[in-house]
Write a protein that holds these residues in place. Structure first.
Motif, mmCIF file in Angstrom:
data_model
loop_
_atom_site.group_PDB
_atom_site.id
_atom_site.type_symbol
_atom_site.label_atom_id
_atom_site.label_comp_id
_atom_site.label_asym_id
_atom_site.label_seq_id
_atom_site.Cartn_x
_atom_site.Cartn_y
_atom_site.Cartn_z
ATOM 1 N N HIS A 81 10.858 6.740 4.849
ATOM 2 C CA HIS A 81 9.779 5.816 5.218
ATOM 3 C C HIS A 81 10.129 4.375 4.898
ATOM 4 O O HIS A 81 9.759 3.470 5.650
ATOM 5 C CB HIS A 81 8.484 6.207 4.516
ATOM 6 C CG HIS A 81 7.738 7.246 5.277
ATOM 7 N ND1 HIS A 81 6.858 6.942 6.281
ATOM 8 C CD2 HIS A 81 7.786 8.584 5.210
ATOM 9 C CE1 HIS A 81 6.381 8.054 6.793
ATOM 10 N NE2 HIS A 81 6.928 9.069 6.163
ATOM 11 N N ASN A 105 1.524 4.003 -2.998
ATOM 12 C CA ASN A 105 1.275 5.407 -2.641
ATOM 13 C C ASN A 105 2.485 6.273 -2.990
ATOM 14 O O ASN A 105 2.353 7.329 -3.630
ATOM 15 C CB ASN A 105 0.992 5.459 -1.133
ATOM 16 C CG ASN A 105 0.366 6.758 -0.708
ATOM 17 O OD1 ASN A 105 0.364 7.726 -1.431
ATOM 18 N ND2 ASN A 105 -0.160 6.767 0.484
ATOM 19 N N SER A 106 3.657 5.807 -2.621
ATOM 20 C CA SER A 106 4.886 6.582 -2.858
ATOM 21 C C SER A 106 5.181 6.718 -4.357
ATOM 22 O O SER A 106 5.467 7.816 -4.847
ATOM 23 C CB SER A 106 6.057 5.887 -2.154
ATOM 24 O OG SER A 106 7.238 6.599 -2.369
ATOM 25 N N LYS A 150 10.715 16.778 -1.430
ATOM 26 C CA LYS A 150 10.047 16.514 -0.143
ATOM 27 C C LYS A 150 9.528 15.065 -0.086
ATOM 28 O O LYS A 150 9.819 14.332 0.854
ATOM 29 C CB LYS A 150 8.899 17.508 -0.034
ATOM 30 C CG LYS A 150 8.169 17.606 1.271
ATOM 31 C CD LYS A 150 7.165 18.754 1.115
ATOM 32 C CE LYS A 150 6.011 18.664 2.061
ATOM 33 N NZ LYS A 150 6.238 19.266 3.337
ATOM 34 N N TYR A 151 8.805 14.682 -1.139
ATOM 35 C CA TYR A 151 8.194 13.353 -1.100
ATOM 36 C C TYR A 151 9.170 12.249 -1.526
ATOM 37 O O TYR A 151 9.030 11.106 -1.088
ATOM 38 C CB TYR A 151 6.906 13.330 -1.937
ATOM 39 C CG TYR A 151 5.850 14.185 -1.302
ATOM 40 C CD1 TYR A 151 5.264 13.801 -0.097
ATOM 41 C CD2 TYR A 151 5.468 15.401 -1.858
ATOM 42 C CE1 TYR A 151 4.325 14.601 0.527
ATOM 43 C CE2 TYR A 151 4.525 16.207 -1.245
ATOM 44 C CZ TYR A 151 3.953 15.800 -0.041
ATOM 45 O OH TYR A 151 3.034 16.594 0.584
ATOM 46 N N GLY A 184 11.089 11.801 1.642
ATOM 47 C CA GLY A 184 10.146 11.182 2.577
ATOM 48 C C GLY A 184 9.991 9.689 2.301
ATOM 49 O O GLY A 184 9.962 8.887 3.231
ATOM 50 N N LYS A 214 0.837 -1.214 0.000
ATOM 51 C CA LYS A 214 0.000 0.000 0.000
ATOM 52 C C LYS A 214 0.870 1.262 0.000
ATOM 53 O O LYS A 214 0.662 2.177 -0.816
ATOM 54 C CB LYS A 214 -0.915 -0.022 1.228
ATOM 55 C CG LYS A 214 -1.892 1.107 1.302
ATOM 56 C CD LYS A 214 -1.932 1.694 2.686
ATOM 57 C CE LYS A 214 -2.188 3.176 2.628
ATOM 58 N NZ LYS A 214 -1.866 3.859 3.848
ATOM 59 N N ASN A 215 1.848 1.302 0.887
ATOM 60 C CA ASN A 215 2.731 2.471 0.973
ATOM 61 C C ASN A 215 3.638 2.576 -0.246
ATOM 62 O O ASN A 215 3.975 3.679 -0.684
ATOM 63 C CB ASN A 215 3.580 2.407 2.241
ATOM 64 C CG ASN A 215 2.936 3.158 3.385
ATOM 65 O OD1 ASN A 215 2.503 4.289 3.214
ATOM 66 N ND2 ASN A 215 2.857 2.523 4.532
ATOM 67 N N LEU A 254 2.608 9.076 -6.001
ATOM 68 C CA LEU A 254 2.751 10.475 -5.569
ATOM 69 C C LEU A 254 3.990 11.122 -6.208
ATOM 70 O O LEU A 254 3.898 12.188 -6.838
ATOM 71 C CB LEU A 254 2.841 10.541 -4.039
ATOM 72 C CG LEU A 254 2.758 11.921 -3.424
ATOM 73 C CD1 LEU A 254 1.365 12.513 -3.589
ATOM 74 C CD2 LEU A 254 3.091 11.860 -1.931
ATOM 75 N N ARG A 309 10.971 -10.221 14.649
ATOM 76 C CA ARG A 309 11.798 -10.571 15.806
ATOM 77 C C ARG A 309 10.920 -10.786 17.049
ATOM 78 O O ARG A 309 11.147 -11.714 17.819
ATOM 79 C CB ARG A 309 12.813 -9.459 16.063
ATOM 80 C CG ARG A 309 13.859 -9.815 17.080
ATOM 81 C CD ARG A 309 14.696 -8.620 17.431
ATOM 82 N NE ARG A 309 13.891 -7.607 18.094
ATOM 83 C CZ ARG A 309 14.376 -6.465 18.592
ATOM 84 N NH1 ARG A 309 15.649 -6.187 18.465
ATOM 85 N NH2 ARG A 309 13.595 -5.594 19.188
ATOM 86 N N ARG A 347 10.549 -1.630 11.062
ATOM 87 C CA ARG A 347 9.351 -2.051 11.787
ATOM 88 C C ARG A 347 8.981 -3.501 11.467
ATOM 89 O O ARG A 347 8.646 -4.275 12.350
ATOM 90 C CB ARG A 347 8.191 -1.119 11.426
ATOM 91 C CG ARG A 347 7.071 -1.159 12.448
ATOM 92 C CD ARG A 347 5.932 -0.236 12.118
ATOM 93 N NE ARG A 347 5.267 -0.595 10.888
ATOM 94 C CZ ARG A 347 4.984 0.250 9.906
ATOM 95 N NH1 ARG A 347 5.340 1.506 10.002
ATOM 96 N NH2 ARG A 347 4.381 -0.145 8.809
ATOM 97 N N GLU A 405 11.365 -5.781 13.167
ATOM 98 C CA GLU A 405 11.066 -5.806 14.597
ATOM 99 C C GLU A 405 9.864 -6.710 14.886
ATOM 100 O O GLU A 405 9.882 -7.481 15.839
ATOM 101 C CB GLU A 405 10.765 -4.381 15.052
ATOM 102 C CG GLU A 405 11.065 -4.135 16.518
ATOM 103 C CD GLU A 405 10.933 -2.670 16.871
ATOM 104 O OE1 GLU A 405 9.929 -2.326 17.493
ATOM 105 O OE2 GLU A 405 11.822 -1.873 16.499
#
Lengths: 275, 141
Positions: free
Chosen positions: A249, A212-213, A241-242, A245, A208-209, A216, A262, A256, A259
């Protein structure tokens, strides 16, 4: 007569056993009862009342209890200082060792696994099997925390008794694919996002991200270059900027995801070791 | 005399009660912290809460719904791809939507633009209270 005498005898026996306990003991037992009920803040207050007036012998006993309260309340620095005081002043060897372990646990709770491991390596335990097993368990967790999975596997194996073949085989099975814990690599994700925006997120498994990236940044690039070449000056700051970003991200998403992996792995590990 | 005789007859009950009370007294409240539960919770991920959809649920008029939808779309698809650049807490978009909810669209938009003009890296600690944990300046409506 019988119904009158039995409660009287009970009262008499209770008063006989409590006769020697002074006010300090009653405060401590009240603090203990609060601690067992999960009322840690009030238990800590009760213990601190006693600690203020206590002599050196009682201080070593109360210090451990105060430290336990602080540890549960995530006041790790304070907990460590009280465990330290018990280690220095207590005459009881087992209490000193227990406090040493709890102090190391404080470092582990603060995510300071490297320092905890250093402390453990310098910590000499007696030849008692239970203590050695506990030390190995702690060392294994510290190595796991700093990403030294081979060493942690060895320590976990040593923490399990030689006769317990079931646990050993479960550990072996779990650690067979421990290389998966090193993925997704945040540096690889960042590099991919630098080359093509969004691919770092795809690599980390966040579709999804990623979409999106790419849409954009691609959209801004399209607007700036193809639709209106004169609007390039306006579009460049937005693009930067994006684009930046997206890189940041992708790193965060990779970290994440690793993590999460783990944490799930650790839960399985504790299911085996602390069953 | 008869009472003493009665006690002697029921001595076993008295002994049981005394023993029980001693056991309760000595083992009742022995506080010792076990490290097992603490070790199990060493690697617990931080819970990320997204309360942005609450603005849409609390919207009362059509204009508020429209702005809340725009806010949600912006937060989900545009702001999520940006670096954390806003120097204030709550962020400029959240501040604007909160003002729109409380004071209406016109005041909200004016306050939002005012906030955007104030949001720059040259804000100092003299101007706004600084939160050392979030590392942002606190500026609520």
């Amino acid at each position: 007569m019988k119904y009158f005498l039995l409660p009287f005898l009970y009262f008499l026996s209770c008063s006989a056993t409590e006769g020697k306990s002074d006010n300090v003991e009653s405060i401590i037992s009240f603090g203990d009862s609060l601690f067992l009920k999960g009322n840690y803040i009030n238990a800590l207050n009760e213990y601190q009342r006693v600690y203020f007036f206590a002599g050196s012998e009682l201080k070593s006993r109360i210090g451990g209890k105060i430290a336990d309260c602080c540890l549960v309340l995530n006041e790790f620095k304070m907990a460590r200082s009280f465990y330290d005081s018990v280690i220095v002043y207590s005459n009881n060897a087992s209490q000193r060792i227990s406090c040493e372990f709890m102090k190391i646990l404080c470092f582990m709770k603060e995510n300071n696994f490297g320092y905890a491991l250093l402390k453990l390596n310098n910590f000499e335990v007696e030849d008692e099997i239970q203590l050695k097993s506990r030390k190995n368990l702690y060392q294994g967790i510290c190595c796991f925390g700093i990403g030294q999975y081979d060493s942690s596997y060895q320590h976990f194996l040593n923490s399990v008794s030689t006769a317990d073949t079931l646990r050993k085989s479960q550990l072996q099975h779990l650690f067979e694919n421990h290389n998966a814990l090193k993925r997704p690599d945040s540096h690889v994700a960042m590099m991919l996002s630098m080359i093509i925006p969004g691919t770092g997120q795809f690599y980390s498994g966040d579709v999804k991200n990623g979409l999106n990236s790419i849409l954009l940044v691609g959209g801004i690039f399209y607007l700036g270059t193809i639709v209106s070449s004169s609007g390039l000056v306006l579009i460049i700051p937005l693009f930067c900027k994006y684009y930046l970003g997206g890189i940041v991200h992708s790193k965060q998403i990779a970290e994440r995801k690793r993590e999460e992996k783990r944490n799930a792995y650790y839960t399985d590990l504790m299911e085996i070791l602390l069953k | 005399m008869s009472t003493v005789m009665y006690i002697l007859k029921n001595l076993k009950y008295a002994l049981i009660i005394t023993l029980l009370s001693i056991i309760c007294r000595t083992t009742g409240y022995s506080q010792e912290l076990s490290d097992t539960s603490l070790l199990k919770t060493l690697f617990i991920p931080a819970v990320i809460t997204k309360e942005n959809s609450a603005y849409l649920k609390n919207s009362e008029s059509e204009i508020q719904v429209l702005f809340s939808l725009y806010f949600l779309l912006y937060k989900e698809f545009i702001s999520s791809q940006d670096v954390d650049a806003c120097v204030f807490y709550p962020s400029c978009s959240k501040y604007t939507i909160e003002v729109i909810e409380k004071k209406g669209a016109i005041v909200g938009l004016v306050a939002g633009f005012d906030r955007l003009l104030r949001c720059h890296p040259y804000v100092t600690k003299k101007d706004y209270p600084y939160n050392t944990v979030t590392m942002k300046y606190h500026d609520p409506f």
